[in-house]
Structure formats: C-alpha cells, structure tokens
Design an enzyme around this catalytic site. Sequence first.
Site, PDB file in Angstrom:
ATOM      1  N   GLY A 240     100.053  47.026 103.412  1.00 20.50           N
ATOM      2  CA  GLY A 240      99.109  45.937 103.654  1.00 20.50           C
ATOM      3  C   GLY A 240      97.836  46.282 104.374  1.00 20.50           C
TER       4      GLY A 240
ATOM      5  CD  GLU B  63     107.667  49.291 101.206  1.00 15.90           C
ATOM      6  OE1 GLU B  63     108.798  49.483 100.772  1.00 15.90           O
ATOM      7  OE2 GLU B  63     107.149  48.148 101.276  1.00 15.90           O
ATOM      8  N   PRO B  64     102.196  51.887 102.371  1.00 14.94           N
ATOM      9  CG  PRO B  64     100.957  53.666 103.237  1.00 14.94           C
ATOM     10  CD  PRO B  64     102.343  53.114 103.173  1.00 14.94           C
ATOM     11  N   GLY B  65      99.805  51.022  99.897  1.00 14.99           N
ATOM     12  CA  GLY B  65      99.408  51.227  98.504  1.00 14.99           C
ATOM     13  C   GLY B  65      97.891  51.237  98.416  1.00 14.99           C
TER      14      GLY B  65
ATOM     15  NE  ARG C   5      92.391  43.204  93.695  1.00 13.39           N
ATOM     16  CZ  ARG C   5      91.622  42.951  94.724  1.00 13.39           C
ATOM     17  NH1 ARG C   5      90.346  43.258  94.671  1.00 13.39           N
ATOM     18  NH2 ARG C   5      92.111  42.410  95.811  1.00 13.39           N
TER      19      ARG C   5
ATOM     20  CE1 TYR D  74      95.370  37.771  93.486  1.00 10.52           C
ATOM     21  CE2 TYR D  74      94.184  39.824  93.133  1.00 10.52           C
ATOM     22  CZ  TYR D  74      95.361  39.101  93.085  1.00 10.52           C
ATOM     23  OH  TYR D  74      96.514  39.719  92.663  1.00 10.52           O
TER      24      TYR D  74
ATOM     25  CB  CYS E  51      86.050  35.254  73.982  1.00  8.36           C
ATOM     26  SG  CYS E  51      85.103  36.107  72.751  1.00  8.36           S
ATOM     27  CD  GLU E  52      89.222  33.553  80.386  1.00  6.12           C
ATOM     28  OE1 GLU E  52      89.906  33.968  79.428  1.00  6.12           O
ATOM     29  OE2 GLU E  52      89.693  33.255  81.489  1.00  6.12           O
TER      30      GLU E  52
ATOM     31  CE1 TYR F 171      98.839  46.237  94.183  1.00 11.52           C
ATOM     32  CE2 TYR F 171      97.180  46.560  95.879  1.00 11.52           C
ATOM     33  CZ  TYR F 171      98.513  46.521  95.490  1.00 11.52           C
ATOM     34  OH  TYR F 171      99.503  46.773  96.406  1.00 11.52           O
TER      35      TYR F 171
HETATM   36  N1  LLP Z   1     105.308  46.762  99.995  1.00  9.43           N
HETATM   37  C1  LLP Z   1     105.559  45.579  99.415  1.00  9.43           C
HETATM   38  C2  LLP Z   1     106.899  45.034  99.468  1.00  9.43           C
HETATM   39  C3  LLP Z   1     104.538  44.894  98.753  1.00  9.43           C
HETATM   40  O1  LLP Z   1     104.802  43.719  98.198  1.00  9.43           O
HETATM   41  C4  LLP Z   1     103.240  45.457  98.689  1.00  9.43           C
HETATM   42  C5  LLP Z   1     102.166  44.774  97.968  1.00  9.43           C
HETATM   43  C6  LLP Z   1     103.025  46.707  99.298  1.00  9.43           C
HETATM   44  C7  LLP Z   1     104.082  47.325  99.956  1.00  9.43           C
HETATM   45  C8  LLP Z   1     101.704  47.401  99.274  1.00  9.43           C
HETATM   46  O2  LLP Z   1     100.712  46.667  99.896  1.00  9.43           O
HETATM   47  P1  LLP Z   1      99.251  47.314 100.060  1.00  9.43           P
HETATM   48  O3  LLP Z   1      99.355  48.446 101.056  1.00  9.43           O
HETATM   49  O4  LLP Z   1      98.828  47.790  98.744  1.00  9.43           O
HETATM   50  O5  LLP Z   1      98.423  46.192 100.558  1.00  9.43           O
HETATM   51  N2  LLP Z   1      97.442  42.340  93.266  1.00  9.43           N
HETATM   52  C9  LLP Z   1      97.004  42.058  94.624  1.00  9.43           C
HETATM   53  C10 LLP Z   1      97.826  42.782  95.658  1.00  9.43           C
HETATM   54  C11 LLP Z   1      99.295  42.434  95.612  1.00  9.43           C
HETATM   55  C12 LLP Z   1     100.066  43.168  96.657  1.00  9.43           C
HETATM   56  C13 LLP Z   1     101.511  42.989  96.433  1.00  9.43           C
HETATM   57  N3  LLP Z   1     102.345  43.693  97.337  1.00  9.43           N
HETATM   58  C14 LLP Z   1      95.532  42.441  94.723  1.00  9.43           C
HETATM   59  O6  LLP Z   1      94.947  42.839  93.725  1.00  9.43           O
HETATM   60  O7  LLP Z   1      94.934  42.326  95.786  1.00  9.43           O
END
Ligand code: LLP
Length: 441
Positions: free
Chosen positions: A249, A294-296, A334, A338, A365-366, A394
Amino acid sequence: MNERETLKINADGHLEIGGADAVKLAEEFGTPLYVFDEKHIRDMMRVYKRAVDVEYGGNGLVLYASKAFSCEAVYAIAKSENIGVDVVSGGELYTAIKAGFPTDKIYMHGNNKLVRELELALANGVGCIVVDSYKEADILDELAAARGVKQRVLIRTNPGVEAHTHEFIQTARTDSKFGFSISDGAAEQITKHVLSKNNLVLRGYHCHIGSQIFEKSSFALAAEKVMDFIALMKEKLGFEVAELNIGGGFGVWYNDDDPKLRLTDYYGYVKTLIAAVKSKAKEHNISKPYLLLEPGRSIIGEAGVTLYTVGAIKDIPGIKKYVAVDGGMFDNPRYALYQSKYTVLLANRANEECTEKVSIAGKCCESGDLIAVNVPLPAANSGDILAVLTTGAYNYSMASNYNRNFIPAAVLVTEGKAEYIIRPQTYEDLVRNDVLPDRLK
Ligand code: LLP
C-alpha cells in the site's frame, strides 16, 4: 543509497527511460508501448529487503505484490533478488511457476479463490495461502487431506483502519469484502475454526489497509491493532502466532499533488512499521513474528512509462482541447475507473515549455476513454510521442482488449538497452479463441 534515476532528458531534448531514448524505443518497438526500467524495480525490491534485514534482523520476507504487474520477467527479477511474491489468481500463480519462481516463497490471496486455483497451489507446494472465508478453509482442508499434505495458512484480518485513499482501493474498513474484522469477534471465530482443521497449519495473520497510502501512521496503527489481537489470541486460545503479514500500500508519485519519495523514505515506512511491531511485542511480552510485507505499486509503479503516438487533435475553443493517442482505457483504465491523475509529456520535445492545458483521449468508442484531463503540455502535433509517467503498476495488469484493440507490448530497459518482456499482440491473437459454429457460416 543511490537515488533512482529512471527518467532524464538527454542532449537531443528527448525523454530517456533507464538510459534508453524514448523516441528511439517508439521507433523500434512501435506504440503504444509499456517501458520498464529494470534498475528501478531492483532498487525498490532491495530497499525493502534491506529494511527488513537491518531493522528486523532478516526475520521476514518481502513479497512483491504481483497483481501490480505480472509477467514471467518480473517473477524472474523477484527471484534473483531473493524476495517472495504474492499472487491472487491461478493465472498469476501459473505465470510465476512458468518463470521458475520458488513456490515456497509464494503467498496466495483472494476473497473467493476457486477450487481449481487452490488445487494448483497445493499441487505446486505454494508456501502459504491466506484464508479469507470459512468455505475456503473447509475446501482447503479437504484438498490438503486428499494430497496428504499440511498446508500453511494465514487468516486475513480486517483491522478497521481508515486510510486516505480512493474509496475503491480502501480495503480495511469494516464494510469490506476482504478479511475478518477484529473488532466484532469475526477474526477470533475463524481462528478457532482454522485451528480445528487437521490439515491446515495456522501460521498467523494478514492485513492490508489499502493502496496509494502516504501516512506512516496508518501502517503503524494497523500493525499495532493486529499485534494487540495476536496477544489476545495467545491469552484466550493459547495460539502462538509465528507470522504477521502487514500487506502493501505504500504510495508513489503520479503528479505534483503527490510527494516524490526517495529510497530512504520507503526504508522509513518499513522502519516505522517494524518499530510498532517490536514495541507491541515488548508491551504484550510475546515473541516477534516473522514479518511479511507486500508492496506492489511502490516497486513497479514509477519504473514504468507508457509511450503513445499523438494522432487526432480536436480543439473546442473555450471548452477543451483533446489530444488523442493510439492507446486508451484498454491499456490504462485508471482515469476511467478512479479519475487517477497522471503526468504527461512529449517525449520528443521534453525540454519545451508547456503552453496549454489539454486532455489526453484514447481511441476507444467511448467518451469516458481518457488518460488525463487538463494537463499541461506544449502544443502537440500529430506524430509526437507522448509519454505518460508512473504507469508501471495496475496498467498492463488491468488492460483489456476492449474494442478489440491490442494490449500493448512491454519492454524492459537495462543500461540503456531494451528487450521485449511481453510481445505485441496480433489480430490472430484476438480471434484465437473465437468459435464460429457451422450453422452461422
Ligand atoms: N496485498 C494485498 C492483499 C493487496 O490487496 C494489495 C493491493 C497489495 C498487497 C499491494 O498493494 P500496493 O503496494 O500495490 O498498493 N487497481 C488499483 C489498486 C488495487 C490494489 C489492490 N490490492 C489501482 O489501480 O490503483
């Protein structure tokens, strides 16, 4: 710590990504194109790993949340950095396995995992499954029994922490499809249920409070709440927790409304979180759990740029100027989902002053197919290369073939050299699974 230098403007006035000239990349690989800087990805993985090593004696594992961007190359990078990954579907799991990722370092999430996804996980020895429902616990126990294995699991809790982010990406409010709430006793009940299962080994708890969060205090508060709960479960059930997964997050820079964090700032997030865990362990006199993060987005988001070619330009005097590109919501949904903000620039004229505000439109087309609204840009011409920054997370992972457009290819840049990590789609790919019954011919 070296600072990340993903983006530069070179002597020709062109944008450079990881040392590669964006205009040349567009020429060589075509547009739209996702471009990723490998060094940036590795630097981010390393800073998280280092923080856990230094601040927590290495008693933990960083998991790259691969929902942010999943393809074989990214799992291979995570593997070589000695970190784990989290996956949220059979598809992500399959991709990780195909890339040769060590399955014992894979954590599997999902609020409604399918039986076939759980089977795939068990068949491949996935390290840990994060249980999110009673039904899942029951099915998983049966599947593990049938295979004669004991599956390690965590329970997804909901600590009820409100974080400042877009509503749809908040996940730990009481009204959430994810996890068992700590405050209403649901997390305690599922703990008893999972502990009663012979083929599940309950290792501890997971929580994730949301995404694109900058407040350090939110992460620390969530960690504190789960640690209090861990102490309570020890007291009430005699259950000793071995692992705590604190989720991801951490926010990234999209435009100048966001702070631009340095590597040391991300280190600081982990340090704060770890301090909260340590102090709660001391307060409750419980052992410090093995810690997972769990950083993404923060690993891959700013490592990515999307390149487009400018096509039609429509000026509606006094109202809006639309600059249309050869991509759109099918490669980046996105804004449509959002109203996310992005920074855009002309990669072939990166030094030029911005003289107007325009909206970047896609080719779908939107009317809602927009990438950015009212963003500053020099007066664009057809044929200019438009770069949208911070599209590593994402974007590809949420792309679609809407309007039967191609999902763009992706290249990975290392020391100025780019190679495909995802090949371009073809028309044949689009019709590959179509079936035309004889009676319709
Ligand atoms: N762990 C869990 C259980 C999660 O649900 C998520 C993200 C992460 C880790 C990774 O979070 P991050 O570090 O990437 O913030 N599609 C949306 C984001 C959805 C995130 C869902 N869960 C967007 O485009 O902003």
